[in-house]
Design a protein around this motif. Structure first.
Motif, PDB file in Angstrom:
ATOM      1  N   ARG A 188      51.650  -9.206  10.536  1.00  0.00           N
ATOM      2  CA  ARG A 188      52.242  -8.938  11.840  1.00  0.00           C
ATOM      3  C   ARG A 188      51.875 -10.073  12.777  1.00  0.00           C
ATOM      4  O   ARG A 188      50.708 -10.302  13.096  1.00  0.00           O
ATOM      5  CB  ARG A 188      51.757  -7.590  12.367  1.00  0.00           C
ATOM      6  CG  ARG A 188      52.068  -6.446  11.411  1.00  0.00           C
ATOM      7  CD  ARG A 188      51.614  -5.121  11.947  1.00  0.00           C
ATOM      8  NE  ARG A 188      52.387  -4.721  13.115  1.00  0.00           N
ATOM      9  CZ  ARG A 188      52.170  -3.581  13.769  1.00  0.00           C
ATOM     10  NH1 ARG A 188      51.218  -2.760  13.364  1.00  0.00           N
ATOM     11  NH2 ARG A 188      52.897  -3.273  14.803  1.00  0.00           N
ATOM     12  N   ALA A 191      49.509  -9.638  15.890  1.00  0.00           N
ATOM     13  CA  ALA A 191      48.276  -8.875  15.698  1.00  0.00           C
ATOM     14  C   ALA A 191      47.051  -9.571  16.292  1.00  0.00           C
ATOM     15  O   ALA A 191      46.118  -8.910  16.744  1.00  0.00           O
ATOM     16  CB  ALA A 191      48.054  -8.603  14.213  1.00  0.00           C
ATOM     17  N   ALA A 247      50.641   6.739  14.444  1.00  0.00           N
ATOM     18  CA  ALA A 247      50.652   5.732  13.382  1.00  0.00           C
ATOM     19  C   ALA A 247      51.442   6.219  12.176  1.00  0.00           C
ATOM     20  O   ALA A 247      52.141   5.440  11.516  1.00  0.00           O
ATOM     21  CB  ALA A 247      49.218   5.382  12.976  1.00  0.00           C
ATOM     22  N   ALA A 251      54.681   4.345  10.637  1.00  0.00           N
ATOM     23  CA  ALA A 251      54.735   3.992   9.220  1.00  0.00           C
ATOM     24  C   ALA A 251      55.916   4.668   8.530  1.00  0.00           C
ATOM     25  O   ALA A 251      56.553   4.077   7.649  1.00  0.00           O
ATOM     26  CB  ALA A 251      53.425   4.375   8.536  1.00  0.00           C
ATOM     27  N   ALA A 262      51.626  -0.391   4.189  1.00  0.00           N
ATOM     28  CA  ALA A 262      50.232  -0.759   3.954  1.00  0.00           C
ATOM     29  C   ALA A 262      49.485   0.438   3.384  1.00  0.00           C
ATOM     30  O   ALA A 262      49.870   1.590   3.607  1.00  0.00           O
ATOM     31  CB  ALA A 262      49.584  -1.222   5.259  1.00  0.00           C
ATOM     32  N   THR A 264      46.742   1.638   4.279  1.00  0.00           N
ATOM     33  CA  THR A 264      46.098   2.392   5.350  1.00  0.00           C
ATOM     34  C   THR A 264      46.989   2.361   6.582  1.00  0.00           C
ATOM     35  O   THR A 264      47.849   1.483   6.725  1.00  0.00           O
ATOM     36  CB  THR A 264      44.715   1.811   5.705  1.00  0.00           C
ATOM     37  OG1 THR A 264      44.870   0.438   6.093  1.00  0.00           O
ATOM     38  CG2 THR A 264      43.767   1.896   4.508  1.00  0.00           C
ATOM     39  N   ASP A 266      48.182   1.569  10.197  1.00  0.00           N
ATOM     40  CA  ASP A 266      47.963   0.500  11.165  1.00  0.00           C
ATOM     41  C   ASP A 266      48.027   1.105  12.561  1.00  0.00           C
ATOM     42  O   ASP A 266      49.038   1.706  12.947  1.00  0.00           O
ATOM     43  CB  ASP A 266      49.042  -0.565  10.991  1.00  0.00           C
ATOM     44  CG  ASP A 266      48.762  -1.815  11.811  1.00  0.00           C
ATOM     45  OD1 ASP A 266      47.814  -1.788  12.642  1.00  0.00           O
ATOM     46  OD2 ASP A 266      49.475  -2.821  11.635  1.00  0.00           O
ATOM     47  N   LEU A 268      47.810  -0.586  15.408  1.00  0.00           N
ATOM     48  CA  LEU A 268      48.344  -1.498  16.411  1.00  0.00           C
ATOM     49  C   LEU A 268      49.774  -1.086  16.741  1.00  0.00           C
ATOM     50  O   LEU A 268      50.604  -0.905  15.845  1.00  0.00           O
ATOM     51  CB  LEU A 268      48.329  -2.937  15.892  1.00  0.00           C
ATOM     52  CG  LEU A 268      48.848  -4.015  16.850  1.00  0.00           C
ATOM     53  CD1 LEU A 268      47.909  -4.163  18.035  1.00  0.00           C
ATOM     54  CD2 LEU A 268      49.008  -5.348  16.117  1.00  0.00           C
TER      55      LEU A 268
END
Length: 505
Positions: A188, A191, A247, A251, A262, A264, A266, A268
């Motif tokens: 990203r 980030a 999140a 996602a 991902a 996990t 994210d 952000l």
């Protein structure tokens, strides 16, 4: 010879899921396969993938007449994720796989060689399976990490149809196969960007901080090279981190768009930056088959940045007016409708005129050209933008290297301001002042008439609408939160009104 088998899957309407049961009835007769229950083209083609995969895996499929029913039959079915469930139901009808004693959903696309391939939307499909009461989920190996983000599901990854059948109790010893790998997760770009990289333009940095603290929409106008994009890309870094639920929403939307997930979550906030050639479908969502989310939906809980905003088609921009008010997008098609969340911060950037030099150089544009250029941004859209700020080119030596605001400093102030707003809004569905509707604001947080006098004068002269008045008051509350005071002062009202009307015509 006849047989019957069933398996569980899910279908999506936007981000909402519906449980789908696949029933297979095999009987004697001419070899033919009928798929019923409003299957889309990809589901119709699954018969070829299924029978080829079963043969390549050395398993037995019914050889006579086969009817495959997808219930509820009134719901259109689209996508290749039905392949695995359909194949397992066929194998149950032929007696290869025993009936399931556990609530198990199956998702995955079949290759002709029997290997399982990941599908777009695995995460929202897994969430839908959990909401439908499933306790176990079988997915392609490449999708297992993504599906495991959903709590309450026991996720099993299988590289092939034979391995999936063995996991479900078939008396098989499948040969090892090389699993299909997922695409790498792209980095990203925003980030690791720091606000300290911005030189000068303190008013724009202040406006960016106010926008982050109150979830307000912002427009920046300035000549090329002034740093508008640089500022915009640093906004996600000063926004509060996403909650686990937020999140998961982000996602899920990215997974539904076909982007690799991902392992996990994210935290952000997302940053969507569509090109000004974007169509209505790419911005809002849609598609000829399954309805996919557009950039506005993928920016949920984050930032939608439209650079060179006047270059976007006006009809495309005006489609943002409804989601800016409601926080949702509903896409209607002949086959049905799909709803997506769309609670994003709109960030617009524009040149001051077609040549870009008005106010900072030798502008060659006539006044009517400038008016026509900004006329591409409709009044109703701009009325929903809380803050407008001028961004000028930096003169050498301005601001020096000291006293620059870092992302960490701004994020700390934003977090504290958001906490004050959340305390004030406790017991409501809102957590930021930018989300509060006008009627509730006037009823629950009334201000003294003396404070509202400048806004009422602007309202009387027509330079401010009633919506604009409400939005200006919300900005004033956010500024008070940043200053750690209990309520807005006349100074906050004046600053908010100046930012509301900050771009000269």
């Amino acid at each position: 010879m006849s047989g019957f088998g069933r398996a569980e899957c899910v279908a999506l309407r936007g981000l909402e899921g519906v449980g789908v049961q696949i029933e297979v009835h095999a009987s004697s007769g001419l070899p033919v396969v009928h798929i019923v229950g409003l299957p889309g083209p990809a589901v119709q083609q699954a018969r070829h993938r299924t029978w080829s995969a079963i043969a390549r895996m050395g398993l037995t499929a019914p050889s006579g007449r086969v009817v495959i029913n997808l219930t509820p039959a009134s719901l259109p079915k689209a996508g290749t994720h039905f392949d695995l469930a359909m194949a397992i139901a066929v194998l149950r009808a032929s007696g290869v796989v025993p009936p399931d004693d556990e609530a198990t959903a199956l998702l995955g696309e079949l290759g002709l060689d029997g290997r399982l391939r990941p599908v777009a939307g695995t995460l929202p499909l897994a969430r839908a399976a959990a909401e439908a009461g499933m306790t176990r989920l079988v997915v392609p190996t490449a999708s297992a990490d993504e599906a495991s983000l959903v709590a309450g599901l026991r996720v099993l990854g299988a590289p092939s149809l034979a391995h999936a059948a063995a996991l479900l109790g078939a008396e098989l010893e499948p040969e090892p196969v090389e699993p299909v790998l997922a695409d790498p997760v792209p980095a990203r770009a925003h980030a690791a960007l720091d606000l300290a990289d911005v030189v000068g333009n303190r008013d724009a940095v202040d406006a960016l901080e106010v926008a982050a603290a109150g979830a307000h929409h912002l427009m920046m106008v300035g000549p090329p090279g002034a740093g508008k994009t640089m500022l915009a890309m640093r906004l996600p870094g000063i926004l509060p981190p996403l909650t686990q639920v937020q999140a998961l929403d982000v996602a899920s939307l990215r997974s539904l768009s076909g982007e690799p997930a991902a392992p996990t979550l994210d935290l952000l906030p997302p940053f969507e930056h569509p090109h000004h050639s974007a169509t209505a479908v790419s911005l809002i969502g849609g598609g000829s088959g399954a309805i996919r989310p557009g950039a506005a939906a993928r920016a949920t809980h984050g930032v939608l940045f439209l650079d060179e905003a006047p270059e976007f088609p006006r009809t495309v921009l005006d489609m943002l007016r409804q989601p800016l008010e409601s926080g949702t997008i509903t896409v209607h098609r002949a086959a049905g409708a799909a709803s997506f969340p769309a609670r994003f911060q709109l960030l617009l950037a524009a040149n001051p005129c077609p040549c870009g030099q008005f106010g900072s150089g030798d502008c060659t544009c006539a006044p009517q050209q400038r008016r026509r250029y900004f006329g591409r941004l409709s009044g109703p859209l701009l009325d929903r933008v809380d803050l407008q700020v001028r961004v000028d080119r930096v003169v050498p030596g301005v601001d020096g290297e000291r006293h620059r605001r870092t992302t960490a400093d701004a994020a700390s102030r934003v977090t504290e301001a958001r906490a004050r707003a959340a305390h004030r809004l406790h017991g409501t569905e809102w957590t930021a002042m930018g989300h509060v509707p006008g009627p509730w604001l006037r009823r629950s947080l009334p201000l003294d008439r003396a404070l509202l006098a400048p806004l009422e004068r602007a309202l009387e002269t027509g330079s401010l609408t009633m919506r604009g008045l409400d939005r200006t008051v919300r900005v004033a509350w956010t500024m008070a939160d940043l200053d750690a005071v209990a309520s807005p002062s006349l100074t906050h009202i004046g600053r908010a009104l100046a930012l509301r009307k900050g771009i000269p015509a």
